[in-house]
Design an enzyme around this catalytic site. Structure first.
Site, PDB file in Angstrom:
ATOM      1  N   ASP A 104       0.945  -1.145   0.128  1.00  0.00           N
ATOM      2  CA  ASP A 104       0.075   0.159  -0.065  1.00  0.00           C
ATOM      3  C   ASP A 104       0.871   1.199   0.057  1.00  0.00           C
ATOM      4  OD1 ASP A 104       0.621  -0.765   2.648  1.00  0.00           O
ATOM      5  OD2 ASP A 104      -0.519   0.931   3.524  1.00  0.00           O
ATOM      6  N   ASP A 135       8.765   3.106  -1.524  1.00  0.00           N
ATOM      7  CA  ASP A 135       8.267   2.547  -0.122  1.00  0.00           C
ATOM      8  C   ASP A 135       6.872   2.157  -0.680  1.00  0.00           C
ATOM      9  OD1 ASP A 135       7.342   2.666   2.279  1.00  0.00           O
ATOM     10  OD2 ASP A 135       6.735   4.682   2.509  1.00  0.00           O
ATOM     11  N   GLU A 169       0.024  -0.949   5.774  1.00  0.00           N
ATOM     12  CA  GLU A 169       1.424  -0.558   6.481  1.00  0.00           C
ATOM     13  C   GLU A 169       1.067   1.179   6.965  1.00  0.00           C
ATOM     14  OE1 GLU A 169       4.983   1.080   7.778  1.00  0.00           O
ATOM     15  OE2 GLU A 169       4.017   1.641   5.947  1.00  0.00           O
ATOM     16  N   GLU A 170       0.754   2.020   5.702  1.00  0.00           N
ATOM     17  CA  GLU A 170       0.344   3.162   5.738  1.00  0.00           C
ATOM     18  C   GLU A 170      -0.619   3.681   6.822  1.00  0.00           C
ATOM     19  OE1 GLU A 170       3.254   4.681   5.082  1.00  0.00           O
ATOM     20  OE2 GLU A 170       4.171   4.010   3.317  1.00  0.00           O
ATOM     21  N   ASP A 198      12.274  -1.466   4.211  1.00  0.00           N
ATOM     22  CA  ASP A 198      11.296  -0.607   4.176  1.00  0.00           C
ATOM     23  C   ASP A 198      11.914   0.617   4.866  1.00  0.00           C
ATOM     24  OD1 ASP A 198       8.685   0.615   3.785  1.00  0.00           O
ATOM     25  OD2 ASP A 198       7.947  -0.229   5.579  1.00  0.00           O
ATOM     26  N   HIS A 231     -16.074  34.900  26.607  1.00  0.00           N
ATOM     27  CA  HIS A 231     -15.583  36.176  25.858  1.00  0.00           C
ATOM     28  C   HIS A 231     -14.587  36.696  26.811  1.00  0.00           C
ATOM     29  CE1 HIS A 231     -15.779  40.268  24.509  1.00  0.00           C
ATOM     30  NE2 HIS A 231     -15.730  39.495  23.368  1.00  0.00           N
ATOM     31  N   ARG A 346       9.541  10.145  21.679  1.00  0.00           N
ATOM     32  CA  ARG A 346       9.996   8.583  21.032  1.00  0.00           C
ATOM     33  C   ARG A 346      10.992   8.073  22.218  1.00  0.00           C
ATOM     34  NH1 ARG A 346       8.165   7.857  15.965  1.00  0.00           N
ATOM     35  NH2 ARG A 346       7.040   9.417  15.505  1.00  0.00           N
ATOM     36  N   SER A 421       9.427   4.885  14.359  1.00  0.00           N
ATOM     37  CA  SER A 421       9.140   3.753  14.647  1.00  0.00           C
ATOM     38  C   SER A 421       8.455   2.959  13.443  1.00  0.00           C
ATOM     39  CB  SER A 421       8.105   4.074  15.641  1.00  0.00           C
ATOM     40  OG  SER A 421       8.597   4.943  16.721  1.00  0.00           O
TER      41      SER A 421
HETATM   42 ZN   LIG Z   1       7.134   1.811   3.915  1.00  0.00          ZN
END
Ligand SMILES: [Zn+2]
Length: 491
Positions: A104, A135, A169-170, A198, A231, A346, A421
Site C-alpha cells: 500500500d 516505499d 502499513e501506511e 522498508d 468572551h 520517542r 518507529s
Molecule cells: Zn514503508
C-alpha cells in the site's frame, strides 16, 4: 570449499532491467492508497496481482489471508486488504528467511507539487519517479525479481524463503499483529531470520544496515475550565483559563534545546558503550547537508555524532497541537472552555511505555496541583504505544548484510538506527523471537511520504543483487555442517 556463484543471477538482473522497470511501472499504476475508502479495491487488486505472480510465475505456495472487515469503518462495509503469507521451499536442511514488506502507499495528488503524475512511473535519467517506487513496492518487487533471477538461471536458492506482505502499513497495519500472533507457531514456526526492506540509506552514496528504531508513546492532556466558551472582554480576569493551564504545563516538559525536563524519564536510557560509540564515526552523514535538507534555522547540537545520537539513541519529546484552541487567521477573543494539548515521546531501548507513561502522568498531576487551578485536568496516554527495537548487530543477520554489501558495493555498510518507529518490526521480533535486520534499497533523499517520491535505477538494480547476495551469505554463515552435506549432494 567452492561457494555458490551468483554470476549468472547478477547477469540476469542486468539483462532484465527493462522488464523489472515495467513491473514496477505496473505496480505504481495501481493506486493502492490504504487510507482512503475509494481506493480500497485498488489495494486489494494490488495484493492479488503480486500474489498471482508469486504463485504462478515464481512457484510459491501462497495463502492470501482474508482479514475480514476494516474496524476503522464502523458501518462494516469496507473489507481489509488480504495479507500475503507465501513460502518457497520447505527443505528441513535449510534455514528459513522471512521477508516483510508492504504494497500500500500514501496518498498523492499532482496538486501536492509532483513534477509528473504520481501513479505513472516516470523515468528521468537514473531516477524513477512514482508513488510507492521506494516505499515499498520497489524493494518488495526487488526481492521477487532476485528470486526470479535465481530460478531463471537454475541457480539453487540456498535458503527456504517466506514472505509476509501487507496492504495496510501506511494506515497502522490494521489486523497484522493479530495475524502474526495467530501464526506464531504455524507460518512463523520454522522461521529463523527476518529481513525488512522498508527504510533508507542514511545518505545518498553509501548502503547501510539498520539495527535500531525508537518507539513512541502519545499523550493527550485535557483541561476543562467552563461549560462553554467565554468572551475575554466579559470574563477575562476572574476566570482560571484552560489554555493558560495547558501552556504552563507544557512549558515544563522540555527546554529550548529539546532536553526532556520530566523527572526520571531519562534515568532508563542505556549507557553508551565504547562499542556503540564507535559506530557513530565515518557514517555517510553531514549535519550541514541535513540542516539544509530539512530547512531549519539551527540545530541543538554542534556535531554529527550528537545530532545522530539525538535522533537515534536518546528519547525526544515533541509538542504536536492543541485541540479546542483558536487557530484561524485574525483576532478572536474567545476563552476556550476546553483544550486538549498533544505531545509524544520517542522511546529508546529499556524505556517501557507503561513506566514512562506513569512518570509523565505523575509529573502532569504534580505541576497542575502546584499551580492551584481548580480546572479539571485529565492526562491520558495511548494504548498503542510501541517499544524501541534494538537488533543484535554482531549477529549473522547483520554479518550477512555486511558481506553482501561488500560483495555488491565493495564497501562496508554504515550501521544506522532510525528515529522513527516501524511497529511491525517490534511485533515480528517479539512474537517470533527471531533476529531481524533492516536492509534498505533506497536513498535518504527518496522522499517516501512526500511529493516526487523516487527510486534510483542504480539502487533498484544493486538492491536486487544485494538481496541475492544476502541470501547466499546468510546461508553460508548459518548452515554449518548442513551446508557441507548439501554441497556434496549438489555436486
Ligand atoms: Zn514503508
Amino acid at each position: 570449499m567452492s561457494s555458490l556463484s551468483l554470476d549468472a543471477v547478477n547477469q540476469y538482473i542486468d539483462d532484465n532491467m527493462s522488464n523489472f522497470k515495467d513491473g514496477l511501472r505496473d505496480a505504481v499504476a495501481i493506486k493502492s492508497v490504504s487510507s482512503t475508502r475509494e481506493n480500497r479495491e485498488d489495494v486489494i487488486r494490488m495484493m492479488e496481482a503480486v500474489a498471482s505472480r508469486m504463485e504462478n510465475s515464481l512457484g510459491m505456495s501462497v495463502d492470501l489471508r482474508d482479514l475480514g472487515l476494516d474496524p476503522n469503518y464502523p458501518d462494516g462495509d469496507v473489507q481489509l486488504p488480504p495479507v500475503i503469507l507465501a513460502s518457497l521451499g520447505n527443505d528441513p536442511n535449510k534455514k528459513t528467511l522471512c521477508i516483510y514488506g508492504h504494497l500500500d502507499v500514501m496518498p498523492a495528488e499532482m496538486s501536492d507539487g509532483w513534477y509528473y503524475p504520481p501513479f505513472e512511473l516516470t523515468i528521468v535519467d537514473d531516477i524513477m519517479y512514482g508513488r510507492g517506487s521506494t516505499d515499498d513496492k520497489g524493494p518488495v518487487l526487488g526481492w521477487l525479481n532476485s528470486i526470479e533471477a535465481f530460478q531463471q538461471t537454475n541457480t539453487s536458492i540456498p535458503m527456504n524463503l517466506k514472505f509476509v506482505l501487507e496492504g495496510m502499513e501506511e494506515s497502522g497495519s490494521t489486523g497484522l499483529a493479530e495475524l502474526i500472533e495467530e501464526e506464531k507457531d504455524l507460518f512463523f514456526g520454522n522461521v529463523d531470520f527476518i529481513a525488512i526492506s522498508d527504510n533508507y540509506w542514511l545518505g545518498t552514496s553509501k548502503p547501510c544496515l539498520t539495527y535500531g528504531l525508537r518507539g513512541i508513546i502519545y499523550f493527550h492532556v485535557k483541561v476543562n475550565c467552563a461549560d462553554s466558551d467565554l468572551h475575554s472582554g466579559s470574563h477575562g480576569g476572574p476566570v482560571y483559563e484552560a489554555m493558560s493551564d495547558v501552556v504552563a504545563m507544557f512549558s515544563t516538559l522540555i527546554d529550548e534545546k529539546g532536553n526532556i525536563l520530566i523527572p526520571h524519564v531519562n534515568d532508563s536510557v542505556r549507557e553508551l558503550t565504547p562499542e556503540e560509540d564507535a559506530l557513530y564515526y565515518g557514517l555517510d552523514f553531514d549535519m550541514n547537508v541535513y540542516q539544509e535538507e530539512i530547512g531549519v534555522h539551527g540545530l541543538t547540537t554542534s556535531d554529527e555524532k550528537n545530532t545522530l545520537m539525538r535522533r537515534w539513541r536518546y528519547p525526544s519529546l515533541s509538542i504536536h497541537g492543541f485541540e479546542g484552541a483558536f487557530y484561524g487567521p485574525g483576532d478572536k477573543t474567545v476563552i476556550p472552555h476546553e483544550v486538549t494539548g498533544k505531545f509524544s515521546i520517542r522511546l529508546v531501548p529499556d524505556q517501557e511505555p507503561e513506566d514512562i507513561g506513569q512518570l509523565v502522568i505523575n509529573h502532569l498531576n504534580y505541576v497542575h496541583s502546584q499551580r492551584g487551578s481548580p480546572n479539571i485536568m485529565t492526562p491520558t496516554y495511548s494504548s498503542g504505544a510501541s517499544r524501541a527495537w534494538l537488533g543484535r548487530f554482531e549477529n549473522p543477520v547483520f554479518e550477512a548484510g555486511n558481506l553482501a554489501t561488500l560483495d555488491v558495493h565493495n564497501v562496508e555498510p554504515d550501521y544506522t538506527r532510525e528515529g522513527g518507529s516501524i511497529p511491525v518490526v517490534i511485533t515480528l521480533y517479539e512474537t517470533t523471537g527471531k533476529d531481524c535486520v533492516l536492509i534498505p534499497m533506497g536513498r535518504s533523499d527518496d522522499g517516501p511520504h512526500s511529493q516526487n517520491e523516487k527510486l534510483n535505477i542504480t539502487n533498484f538494480q544493486a538492491g536486487m543483487k544485494l538481496f541475492a547476495a544476502y541470501i547466499k551469505r546468510l546461508d553460508e554463515l548459518t548452515r554449518g555442517t548442513g551446508r557441507q552435506a548439501r554441497q556434496t549432494s549438489k555436486i
